[in-house]
Design an enzyme around this catalytic site. Sequence first.
Site, mmCIF file in Angstrom:
data_model
loop_
_atom_site.group_PDB
_atom_site.id
_atom_site.type_symbol
_atom_site.label_atom_id
_atom_site.label_comp_id
_atom_site.label_asym_id
_atom_site.label_seq_id
_atom_site.Cartn_x
_atom_site.Cartn_y
_atom_site.Cartn_z
ATOM 1 N N TYR A 77 0.821 -1.224 0.000
ATOM 2 C CA TYR A 77 0.000 0.000 0.000
ATOM 3 C C TYR A 77 0.851 1.269 0.000
ATOM 4 O O TYR A 77 0.474 2.278 0.564
ATOM 5 C CB TYR A 77 -0.960 0.000 1.205
ATOM 6 C CG TYR A 77 -1.723 -1.294 1.333
ATOM 7 C CD1 TYR A 77 -2.612 -1.689 0.323
ATOM 8 C CD2 TYR A 77 -1.537 -2.138 2.413
ATOM 9 C CE1 TYR A 77 -3.296 -2.901 0.418
ATOM 10 C CE2 TYR A 77 -2.218 -3.348 2.511
ATOM 11 C CZ TYR A 77 -3.088 -3.728 1.497
ATOM 12 O OH TYR A 77 -3.742 -4.915 1.583
ATOM 13 N N ARG A 78 2.014 1.182 -0.607
ATOM 14 C CA ARG A 78 2.898 2.357 -0.700
ATOM 15 C C ARG A 78 3.346 2.902 0.660
ATOM 16 O O ARG A 78 3.728 4.066 0.783
ATOM 17 C CB ARG A 78 2.261 3.469 -1.537
ATOM 18 C CG ARG A 78 1.792 2.978 -2.876
ATOM 19 C CD ARG A 78 1.966 3.994 -3.980
ATOM 20 N NE ARG A 78 2.046 3.309 -5.271
ATOM 21 C CZ ARG A 78 3.147 3.167 -5.992
ATOM 22 N NH1 ARG A 78 4.275 3.693 -5.571
ATOM 23 N NH2 ARG A 78 3.136 2.541 -7.130
ATOM 24 N N LEU A 79 3.293 2.025 1.695
ATOM 25 C CA LEU A 79 3.747 2.472 3.019
ATOM 26 C C LEU A 79 5.252 2.241 3.116
ATOM 27 O O LEU A 79 5.760 1.640 4.064
ATOM 28 C CB LEU A 79 3.004 1.706 4.129
ATOM 29 C CG LEU A 79 1.497 1.952 4.164
ATOM 30 C CD1 LEU A 79 0.817 1.062 5.200
ATOM 31 C CD2 LEU A 79 1.211 3.413 4.467
#
Length: 200
Positions: free
Chosen positions: A177-179
Amino acid sequence: MHDDALYREALATFDALFGEAQAAGEPDPTAMVLATATLDARPSARTVLLKAHDPRGFVFYTHLDGRKGRELQANPHAALLFHWPRVRQGVQVRIEGAVEIVSDAEADAYFAVRPRGSQLGAWASKQSETLESRETFERRLAQVTREFDGRDVPRPPRWTGLRVKPERIEFWYGADYRLHERDAYERDRAGTWTKRMLYP
Ligand SMILES: Cc1cc2nc3c(=O)[nH]c(=O)nc-3n(C[C@H](O)[C@H](O)[C@H](O)COP(=O)(O)O)c2cc1C
């Protein structure tokens, strides 16, 4: 400065990730993109291989008269980039710093352990100059092969190692999640290292 605890932590992190890259079967964990810039600030990039690293810096070998060699002599600052997609969920390491030429002794020692074909190639190549035809290069190669027949190939004087002395090291860790996570280590003018997280 070399024994700054945060700098040591950054180098230890690099070593751990480099080890993971080898274990993960990265095709060549030593391959890194080297970015240079001309004095009028025009950047260029190419791949080189990391041949040594320790607290003094990260070393690759090249011709001083090629494009990168000329750019680095005029503007001795560089950026290195490693991308190891097979490590964890993908890792990127960025290293920036001033560049110095390694000692003749260090370059001689590395050149001496290279395969003979690579040693001869270093003499035959006029790196980054126009090559009229492949035959021209093969002729030059045949010529140097004859010249050094029956004796050790010495290091060409303009072929040497360049050491990037880190002023900034950043680790990027891929995540769902693009974290993504980013840790930046930076050296200030006084030589003290700091560490901070960055937004992805
Ligand atoms: C995987 C890979 C590794 C390379 N390693 C080196 C290297 O260690 N040293 C080098 O001078 N060129 C290396 N090259 C070639 C450079 O990318 C580049 O083509 C060459 O050095 C000329 O660059 P320049 O014109 O900017 O000086 C490598 C290329 C690849 C694809």
